[in-house]
Scaffold this active site. Structure first.
Site, mmCIF file in Angstrom:
data_model
loop_
_atom_site.group_PDB
_atom_site.id
_atom_site.type_symbol
_atom_site.label_atom_id
_atom_site.label_comp_id
_atom_site.label_asym_id
_atom_site.label_seq_id
_atom_site.Cartn_x
_atom_site.Cartn_y
_atom_site.Cartn_z
ATOM 1 N N GLU A 86 73.146 -39.283 -1.200
ATOM 2 C CA GLU A 86 72.946 -39.343 0.248
ATOM 3 C C GLU A 86 72.259 -38.050 0.698
ATOM 4 O OE1 GLU A 86 76.002 -41.135 2.449
ATOM 5 O OE2 GLU A 86 75.334 -40.371 4.378
ATOM 6 N N ARG A 87 71.163 -38.217 1.414
ATOM 7 C CA ARG A 87 70.365 -37.072 1.893
ATOM 8 C C ARG A 87 69.864 -36.209 0.731
ATOM 9 N NH1 ARG A 87 69.713 -39.751 6.463
ATOM 10 N NH2 ARG A 87 71.698 -40.196 7.462
ATOM 11 N N ASN A 137 81.293 -39.472 1.877
ATOM 12 C CA ASN A 137 81.467 -40.905 2.167
ATOM 13 C C ASN A 137 81.919 -41.504 0.842
ATOM 14 O OD1 ASN A 137 80.585 -40.611 4.817
ATOM 15 N ND2 ASN A 137 78.438 -40.865 4.241
ATOM 16 N N LYS A 174 86.592 -36.490 4.166
ATOM 17 C CA LYS A 174 85.961 -36.814 5.449
ATOM 18 C C LYS A 174 86.776 -37.973 6.002
ATOM 19 C CE LYS A 174 81.578 -38.760 7.228
ATOM 20 N NZ LYS A 174 80.141 -38.965 6.912
ATOM 21 N N GLU A 208 82.365 -41.312 11.161
ATOM 22 C CA GLU A 208 81.260 -42.166 10.714
ATOM 23 C C GLU A 208 81.753 -43.322 9.839
ATOM 24 O OE1 GLU A 208 78.358 -39.411 9.021
ATOM 25 O OE2 GLU A 208 77.535 -39.071 11.023
ATOM 26 N N ARG A 238 87.538 -31.992 6.382
ATOM 27 C CA ARG A 238 86.340 -31.715 7.183
ATOM 28 C C ARG A 238 86.598 -31.894 8.684
ATOM 29 N NH1 ARG A 238 81.621 -34.818 6.218
ATOM 30 N NH2 ARG A 238 80.132 -33.127 6.063
ATOM 31 N N LYS A 278 81.042 -27.488 9.809
ATOM 32 C CA LYS A 278 79.594 -27.234 9.722
ATOM 33 C C LYS A 278 79.220 -26.026 10.575
ATOM 34 C CE LYS A 278 78.320 -32.001 8.702
ATOM 35 N NZ LYS A 278 77.409 -33.137 8.917
ATOM 36 N N ASP A 333 74.972 -31.232 14.009
ATOM 37 C CA ASP A 333 74.844 -31.727 12.635
ATOM 38 C C ASP A 333 73.640 -31.095 11.947
ATOM 39 O OD1 ASP A 333 75.179 -33.136 10.344
ATOM 40 O OD2 ASP A 333 74.472 -35.051 11.120
ATOM 41 N N GLU A 347 68.072 -32.115 5.139
ATOM 42 C CA GLU A 347 68.143 -33.399 5.835
ATOM 43 C C GLU A 347 67.329 -33.387 7.127
ATOM 44 O OE1 GLU A 347 72.132 -34.680 6.758
ATOM 45 O OE2 GLU A 347 71.426 -36.317 8.033
ATOM 46 N N HIS A 385 67.257 -32.874 18.041
ATOM 47 C CA HIS A 385 67.477 -34.243 17.572
ATOM 48 C C HIS A 385 66.384 -35.213 18.036
ATOM 49 C CE1 HIS A 385 69.800 -37.721 16.202
ATOM 50 N NE2 HIS A 385 70.682 -36.902 15.686
HETATM 51 C C1 GCV Z 1 77.509 -37.690 4.188
HETATM 52 C C2 GCV Z 1 75.264 -36.616 8.810
HETATM 53 C C3 GCV Z 1 74.440 -37.222 7.728
HETATM 54 C C4 GCV Z 1 75.262 -38.151 6.862
HETATM 55 C C5 GCV Z 1 76.444 -37.348 6.298
HETATM 56 C C6 GCV Z 1 77.231 -36.792 7.478
HETATM 57 C C7 GCV Z 1 78.387 -35.937 7.027
HETATM 58 O O1 GCV Z 1 75.640 -37.564 9.745
HETATM 59 O O2 GCV Z 1 73.358 -37.903 8.282
HETATM 60 O O3 GCV Z 1 74.458 -38.623 5.830
HETATM 61 O O4 GCV Z 1 77.258 -38.146 5.497
HETATM 62 O O5 GCV Z 1 76.396 -35.995 8.262
HETATM 63 O O6 GCV Z 1 78.206 -34.735 6.987
HETATM 64 O O7 GCV Z 1 79.432 -36.467 6.737
#
Ligand code: GCV
Length: 696
Positions: free
Chosen positions: A184-185, A227, A304, A308, A341, A377, A382, A410, A538
């Site tokens: 992912e990313r 995720n 996490k 999301e 997180r 973060k 984000d 990203e 964004h």
């Molecule tokens: C791993 C953002 C990214 C997602 C990522 C999320 C996170 O939304 O776009 O790809 O998911 O951050 O940090 O959990």
């Protein structure tokens, strides 16, 4: 004659370097031969023999690295298993080693801890020896890499007296790797782990991954995506993870796993994942026991939750602390930790997305178990190219708050744009939270020195993959490097880190180093100029790459560009003052007061905190619209200049990598122009003003 001497001085001092095909695989561990003969000879005299004394697994790594590095740098193999019967022996070892034990350094080394080290000269048997010593195996390994870095960067070593220890206890890479091999990313190929081949075959490349990480002092890797696929906790995958752990262990790297909170339900056959349910508690304890049987030094879980779409304790009306403590109790008997997180943004909590994590986590301060760290973060949204620091830094005095940075780009041009991230991370670390008066920097919150947290840590979302050069863009490796160096010591400067990386990666010639450093150091501000001038943020769609100020995501308002820029006939920007969302009040004073007023808000964050009329006057005398035009223009011009400056380096670096970077910079310049043109055309509909900048 004089002419001859001069020519000798200029050319005779240099050893011709053999042409080598460069593909980036060696990263900053290229160990290019030292060109300066007198320096090389001085090194050869100082390190004419080796003694390595520490526990066998790490001793092998240290010996191999020194053999490889010294032979390449000095041009001659350095004999190992030397004895101290003359000057010029390098000794690497821990306090347990007989030769180190005689030096009387025990107390000092103990104070520096098992990851700290000293590098200095000692007299042994009447001879001068260079010594790398530590209380632990990892420290001796880090000291070895430190010394090799000094040699690689052609630093004189005749008077070394170095004492080092890391600022953060946990220095982790977070891999967002999925079990199907995708990332992912990720923009540099597939997952390095090659899950399908494990555990019977471990890709030998993992040793080089571990070497590179250890060379920066990194000490752990979370192997899978936050995720999280719950299957990573099944016996089948635990065996695979154990095989990776065995490979990384000699390099001082522990493995961690992202855990899916609903795992007891999804793979455990239970009807619930409620953290207060005794069966659920038993399930996690059993799972932890199973993992630690296979991996006795397993680091712990990263979670996490309730974010999301990921499951979490809130489905059972439990708090994040209750969720974290469930897993913490399961790993505690084994010395494990849980990293929970703070990336949550439930729309029900507050209309302004950037306020939500603070509102959820501040009331929980002090309610987490001792072996829980919250991971936050750097900014409250984000990983935008520029954000103010996250207001949770400093606001959780009773909780270890671990920093999460994103190395993978990203929102910063993926592996196409050259953006050196150290200046962005330094801006974050140096920001003053004022929570305990002036000088309460984020760096001091993160390293525990401000509020006395016993645990500290930092995580970077990795940018590695199976691409031959590891990170896709050759310059993206600088971000892995810079992350590692800052996680060791956040007071290093972006400039110093860039210089080190360039010298080890590209060239030692001062002209080339300066030109490359200039390009790198300006790249982040250039990216900000053409993608988010004055704090506008964004302006993207779902791929987080291309320009899309009109993006209107029907699934969630806060995934839409419109939600953030709020452009209309009156003006532009997100009002986070006390008349708007009042997000400013999540920061301590005087930041809250300063950022509440556009006159005292730094211009780089103006539209992050304010919705202002198009004709608002900036300190420069320009209107807001004029300033936007100028920033977009400047950004596009900076990207074009990066392309030209790199072209001028042809011949100064190897052709292979030069060509790769030239290609990416062409695209970057095109993209930057597209950002400028698209954004200005889009916003001009509202401002009703012309794009009055020159040269368009
Ligand atoms: C791993 C953002 C990214 C997602 C990522 C999320 C996170 O939304 O776009 O790809 O998911 O951050 O940090 O959990």
């Amino acid at each position: 004659m004089r002419r001859f001497v001069l020519i000798f001085l200029l050319t005779g001092m240099l050893v011709p370097t053999a042409a080598r095909a460069e593909d980036g695989y060696d990263l900053w561990l290229r160990y290019a031969p030292i060109e300066n003969i007198s320096l090389r000879d001085a090194y050869r005299q100082t390190i004419a023999g080796l003694i390595v004394q520490q526990s066998p697994a790490t001793a092998a790594m240290v010996s191999q690295e020194l053999a490889r590095g010294l032979a390449a740098l000095l041009g001659v193999p350095v004999p190992s298993r030397a004895t101290v019967d003359r000057d010029g022996v390098l000794i690497v070892g821990t306090i347990a080693a007989p030769v180190i034990a005689t030096l009387g350094w025990r107390d000092e080394l103990t104070r520096l801890g098992p990851e700290g080290f000293v590098i200095r000269y000692a007299r042994i048997n009447g001879h001068r020896a260079l010594v790398v010593a530590s209380a632990g195996d990892s420290g001796a390994l880090y000291g070895t890499f430190h010394l090799l870095r000094l040699l690689s960067t052609a630093t004189p070593i005749d008077r070394l007296d170095i004492r080092e220890r890391p600022r953060h206890q946990l220095r982790l890479l977070n891999h967002w790797d999925n079990l199907n091999g995708s990332i992912e990313r990720g923009y540099a190929g597939q997952s390095l782990w090659r899950w399908d081949e494990l555990p019977s075959r471990v890709d030998p490349r993992l040793r080089d991954y571990a070497r590179a990480s250890a060379s920066l002092g990194l000490n752990g890797a979370v192997l899978n995506n936050v995720n999280a696929d719950p299957r990573v906790l099944t016996a089948e995958y635990i065996a695979k993870v154990a095989a990776i752990a065995d490979t990384l262990r000699p390099y001082g790297l522990k493995v961690y796993l992202s855990a899916n909170f609903a795992a007891p339900r999804l793979i455990g056959g239970l009807a619930t994942a409620d953290p207060l349910d005794p069966d659920v508690q038993r399930w996690w304890k059993g799972k932890a026991d199973e993992i630690y049987t296979a991996i006795p030094d397993f680091g712990g879980f990263l979670v996490k939750a309730d974010s999301e779409g990921q499951p979490g304790p809130q489905a059972y009306q439990r708090t994040h602390a209750e969720g974290a403590n469930l897993l913490a109790d399961a790993v505690a008997p084994h010395g494990g930790i849980v990293i929970w997180r703070a990336f949550v943004y439930d729309a029900g909590v507050d209309p302004d997305r950037v306020k939500r994590a603070y509102l959820e986590f501040v009331p929980l301060d002090g309610t987490f178990r001792d072996n829980v760290l919250v991971q936050t973060k750097n900014g409250p949204l984000d990983f935008m190219p520029r954000e103010p620091y996250h207001p949770l830094f400093g606001a959780l005095p009773k909780t270890p708050n671990m920093v999460e940075l994103q190395i993978t780009q990203e929102y910063l041009g993926h592996s196409t744009h050259l953006v050196y991230l150290a200046p962005m991370w330094k801006e974050f670390f140096d920001a003053d939270t004022f929570v305990k008066g002036p000088g309460s920097t984020v760096a001091k919150v993160a390293d525990g020195s401000l509020q006395g947290q016993r645990r500290t840590g930092i995580a970077g979302v990795a940018n590695t993959g199976t691409d031959r050069n590891w990170t896709g863009h050759p310059f993206a490796a600088a971000n892995w490097y810079a992350y590692g160096r800052l996680s060791w010591n956040s007071s290093l400067t972006a400039e110093a880190i860039a210089d080190e990386w360039i010298v080890q990666t590209w060239s030692r010639r001062p002209g080339a180093v300066k030109a490359i450093a200039t390009l790198m150091l300006g790249s982040r501000e250039a990216y900000v100029n053409y993608t988010m001038p004055l704090g506008l943020h964004h302006l993207i769609g779902g791929d987080h790459y291309g320009v899309m100020p009109e993006a209107d995501d029907k699934r969630r308002a806060d995934w839409s560009a419109l939600y953030y820029h709020r452009a209309d006939d009156q003006g532009i920007g997100f009002d986070r003052t006390r008349r708007g969302s009042a997000a400013v009040d999540q920061y301590a004073k005087p930041n809250a007061d300063r950022w509440n007023d556009p006159e005292t808000t730094p211009e780089i964050l103006l539209l992050w905190f304010h919705h202002l009329p198009w004709n608002y006057r900036l300190k420069s005398g320009q209107t807001l619209w004029q300033a936007l035009v100028e920033h977009y223009d400047r950004g596009a011009e900076q990207a074009a200049r990066m392309e030209r400056d790199w072209a001028a380096l042809k011949g100064a670096v190897d052709d292979e990598r030069h060509a790769v970077v030239a290609g990416t910079l062409r695209q970057q310049a095109l993209d930057a122009a597209a950002w400028r043109d698209t954004c200005l055309a889009y916003f001009a509909q509202f401002s009703k003003q012309t794009m009055s900048a020159p040269a368009r």
